[in-house]
Design an enzyme around this catalytic site. Structure first.
Site, PDB file in Angstrom:
ATOM      1  N   ARG A  12      55.823 -42.074  18.635  1.00  0.00           N
ATOM      2  CA  ARG A  12      56.071 -43.374  19.252  1.00  0.00           C
ATOM      3  C   ARG A  12      57.549 -43.721  19.154  1.00  0.00           C
ATOM      4  O   ARG A  12      58.163 -43.516  18.106  1.00  0.00           O
ATOM      5  CB  ARG A  12      55.237 -44.446  18.535  1.00  0.00           C
ATOM      6  CG  ARG A  12      54.973 -45.681  19.365  1.00  0.00           C
ATOM      7  CD  ARG A  12      54.045 -46.628  18.633  1.00  0.00           C
ATOM      8  NE  ARG A  12      52.710 -46.062  18.400  1.00  0.00           N
ATOM      9  CZ  ARG A  12      51.689 -46.772  17.948  1.00  0.00           C
ATOM     10  NH1 ARG A  12      51.834 -48.050  17.670  1.00  0.00           N
ATOM     11  NH2 ARG A  12      50.506 -46.196  17.767  1.00  0.00           N
ATOM     12  N   SER A 100      50.405 -48.304  23.538  1.00  0.00           N
ATOM     13  CA  SER A 100      49.367 -49.121  22.914  1.00  0.00           C
ATOM     14  C   SER A 100      49.713 -50.606  23.015  1.00  0.00           C
ATOM     15  O   SER A 100      49.920 -51.126  24.098  1.00  0.00           O
ATOM     16  CB  SER A 100      49.152 -48.680  21.468  1.00  0.00           C
ATOM     17  OG  SER A 100      48.031 -49.307  20.902  1.00  0.00           O
ATOM     18  N   LYS A 110      49.504 -39.900  21.997  1.00  0.00           N
ATOM     19  CA  LYS A 110      48.349 -39.720  21.117  1.00  0.00           C
ATOM     20  C   LYS A 110      47.739 -38.372  21.457  1.00  0.00           C
ATOM     21  O   LYS A 110      47.389 -38.116  22.618  1.00  0.00           O
ATOM     22  CB  LYS A 110      47.343 -40.858  21.293  1.00  0.00           C
ATOM     23  CG  LYS A 110      47.856 -42.206  20.781  1.00  0.00           C
ATOM     24  CD  LYS A 110      46.814 -43.307  20.942  1.00  0.00           C
ATOM     25  CE  LYS A 110      47.354 -44.640  20.388  1.00  0.00           C
ATOM     26  NZ  LYS A 110      46.391 -45.757  20.575  1.00  0.00           N
ATOM     27  N   ASP A 241      46.074 -50.022  25.864  1.00  0.00           N
ATOM     28  CA  ASP A 241      45.418 -48.771  26.264  1.00  0.00           C
ATOM     29  C   ASP A 241      43.913 -48.801  26.013  1.00  0.00           C
ATOM     30  O   ASP A 241      43.247 -47.772  26.073  1.00  0.00           O
ATOM     31  CB  ASP A 241      46.074 -47.563  25.589  1.00  0.00           C
ATOM     32  CG  ASP A 241      45.942 -47.559  24.068  1.00  0.00           C
ATOM     33  OD1 ASP A 241      45.774 -48.648  23.479  1.00  0.00           O
ATOM     34  OD2 ASP A 241      46.016 -46.472  23.471  1.00  0.00           O
ATOM     35  N   ASP A 243      41.854 -49.253  23.462  1.00  0.00           N
ATOM     36  CA  ASP A 243      41.118 -48.681  22.336  1.00  0.00           C
ATOM     37  C   ASP A 243      40.888 -49.709  21.227  1.00  0.00           C
ATOM     38  O   ASP A 243      40.329 -49.389  20.180  1.00  0.00           O
ATOM     39  CB  ASP A 243      41.801 -47.422  21.789  1.00  0.00           C
ATOM     40  CG  ASP A 243      43.202 -47.669  21.241  1.00  0.00           C
ATOM     41  OD1 ASP A 243      43.659 -48.830  21.236  1.00  0.00           O
ATOM     42  OD2 ASP A 243      43.863 -46.688  20.817  1.00  0.00           O
ATOM     43  N   ARG A 244      41.308 -50.953  21.480  1.00  0.00           N
ATOM     44  CA  ARG A 244      41.157 -52.012  20.478  1.00  0.00           C
ATOM     45  C   ARG A 244      40.664 -53.286  21.160  1.00  0.00           C
ATOM     46  O   ARG A 244      41.124 -53.636  22.248  1.00  0.00           O
ATOM     47  CB  ARG A 244      42.504 -52.259  19.787  1.00  0.00           C
ATOM     48  CG  ARG A 244      42.428 -53.165  18.593  1.00  0.00           C
ATOM     49  CD  ARG A 244      43.561 -52.843  17.642  1.00  0.00           C
ATOM     50  NE  ARG A 244      44.869 -53.003  18.240  1.00  0.00           N
ATOM     51  CZ  ARG A 244      45.564 -54.146  18.238  1.00  0.00           C
ATOM     52  NH1 ARG A 244      45.062 -55.237  17.711  1.00  0.00           N
ATOM     53  NH2 ARG A 244      46.754 -54.198  18.783  1.00  0.00           N
ATOM     54  N   HIS A 320      39.684 -51.861  16.155  1.00  0.00           N
ATOM     55  CA  HIS A 320      39.364 -50.467  16.467  1.00  0.00           C
ATOM     56  C   HIS A 320      37.951 -50.200  15.955  1.00  0.00           C
ATOM     57  O   HIS A 320      37.692 -50.313  14.746  1.00  0.00           O
ATOM     58  CB  HIS A 320      40.341 -49.504  15.780  1.00  0.00           C
ATOM     59  CG  HIS A 320      41.687 -49.450  16.409  1.00  0.00           C
ATOM     60  ND1 HIS A 320      41.959 -48.709  17.533  1.00  0.00           N
ATOM     61  CD2 HIS A 320      42.858 -50.049  16.070  1.00  0.00           C
ATOM     62  CE1 HIS A 320      43.235 -48.838  17.865  1.00  0.00           C
ATOM     63  NE2 HIS A 320      43.800 -49.653  16.994  1.00  0.00           N
TER      64      HIS A 320
END
Length: 457
Positions: A12, A100, A110, A241, A243-244, A320
């Protein structure tokens, strides 16, 4: 040297200062060589809505092609759809180009190889190879060859098949995609299941013109809260993105650890993994119906522990959520949303279930700014202080040091850990009364501040 972009869980950095043609082509060829050494023949590459995505995609793919890895372009998608492309055996590996929930100038990678996260020591070894490659002066030529592949249709079909029982659900749903990529999957899944919901800011836009896509921050869920005052039953917020997740009722915002408890109530003999920031309630209540485990924060750490401990579901406070039961074991906010809707369809009153829990008082995650070179030294110094008499704290019952220090007292606990992704110390506190919580918080923060002064941090 590009050392700082190789973090604990992923790569990152800021575009184009850290992530640029030189560094990303080097990452592509060196990572491609690692993949080949592990038997990888094909890699899928996708990306989120960041404005730097196309440039980084070209550089990364050029590196992969130089390493002679077969590259498939799965397009702009949520990170979990990239994971799905590997876990359903379409490809041997996946890289998602995503920043993210970081500020818009950030981006990153990732990495999944053979259904395992590529992180920790592996990333540090890759860092060394990348620096060697750059020092060699070798040049990677532009080669953007990548075969287009539609993984989205398979992903939507999975939901249509597995959750057909949700068709016609009457619940009034409001979602906020935050101009990230969640809308790319939410819209076709809602259509496939006949769900009716309002979707705020569904258009992917890497400038994030309405609010930042981080639903853990109160200012980013204001629109959802307002909507829930105007007739909606349940709200969901997504990070950049997807995922959370943030889950909201008209009464409360449900944190990831409370979500884990609710999900577990609908599972048979659940084995549930939490992280060091999770409420004691989660561990105690899940132990009454199954078995709980405590582990390190971070999606890569959690996925690894889930395999080792045969975990059904895992959760981080930040939202998450990882389901192995009926799913694949990776964090997917859209899947987490659908499992909440399934609870509602099964007659669960989310607020009533949470109201029955023992009353505890907890802080949100609080961050103390420091620098990357000092944060881990501060934690080590704190461990020494905690074992010293006269440290100003209430009587310590136990110290859990698997990820920073979680200090257990008679009436509550305090957590102090170094973030693996940003230059901060993360703290959280919980107790059976506001007075006890404040006492623990004041004592621990004072001790950390003293250590920071001593360390000149």
């Amino acid at each position: 040297m590009f050392d700082t972009i190789f973090r604990e869980y992923d790569i990152r950095g800021i575009y184009p200062k850290d992530l640029n043609e030189k560094s990303v082509k080097a990452i592509g060829i060196c990572l491609g060589r690692v993949m080949k050494s592990r038997g990888v023949k094909s890699v899928s590459v996708g990306y989120d809505a960041r404005v730097s995505a196309n440039a980084l995609f070209g550089h990364l793919v050029s590196g992969f092609n130089a390493a002679k890895i077969e590259v498939y372009d799965i397009g702009m998608l949520p990170t979990p759809v990239g994971y799905f492309s590997v876990f359903t055996d379409k490809f041997d590996a996946n890289v998602m180009i995503t920043g993210s929930h970081n500020p818009k100038e950030y981006n990153g990678f990732k990495i999944t190889i053979k259904k395992d996260s590529y992180f920790g020591d592996d990333l540090q070894s890759l860092k060394n190879e990348v620096n060697k490659f750059i020092a060699s002066g070798e040049v990677v030529e532009d080669n953007f060859k990548a075969t287009k592949f539609d993984i989205l249709s398979s992903y939507v079909d999975f939901y249509a098949k597995e959750f057909s029982h949700l068709k016609g659900l009457k619940t009034k749903i409001i979602c906020d995609a935050g101009n990230g990529v969640a809308g790319i999957t939410l819209k076709p899944i809602a259509k496939a299941l006949g769900l009716k919901f309002n979707l705020l800011y569904p258009e992917p836009n890497g400038e994030f013109p309405n609010h930042h896509p981080d639903p853990s921050e109160e200012e980013n869920i204001k629109e959802l809260k307002q909507a829930l005052k105007n007739g909606y039953d349940i709200g969901f917020g997504f990070d950049g993105d997807a995922d959370r997740i943030a889950v909201l009722t008209p009464k409360r915002t449900i944190k990831g650890d409370d979500l884990a408890y609710l999900y577990a109530k609908n599972m048979k003999n659940p084995r549930v993994l939490g992280e060091v920031k999770c409420s004691q309630n989660m561990y105690d209540e899940i132990d009454k119906i199954g078995k709980s485990f405590m582990g390190k924060t971070g999606h890569s750490n959690i996925k690894k522990a889930m395999k080792e401990l045969n975990i059904d579901m895992a959760a981080e406070v930040s939202g998450h959520i990882f389901f192995k039961e009926r799913f694949f074991g990776f964090d997917d906010a859209v899947y987490a949303m659908i499992r909440v809707l399934e609870l509602i369809a099964n007659g669960f009153d989310l607020d009533a279930e949470l109201d029955r829990l023992p009353k505890l008082y907890s802080t949100d995650e609080m961050k103390i700014k420091t620098d990357d070179s000092s944060k881990f030294k501060i934690i080590e110094a704190l461990k020494v202080e905690l074992n010293r008499d006269g440290n100003g704290l209430p009587k310590i019952i136990d110290i859990i040091d698997i990820d920073g220090v979680r200090i257990k007292f008679q009436n509550g606990w305090g957590l102090v850990r170094a973030s693996n992704t940003t230059p901060v110390i993360v703290t959280r506190f919980e107790a059976n009364s506001l007075k006890n919580m404040q006492e623990i918080q004041d004592g621990v923060i004072a001790l950390v501040n003293k250590i920071m002064v001593d360390c000149n941090a």
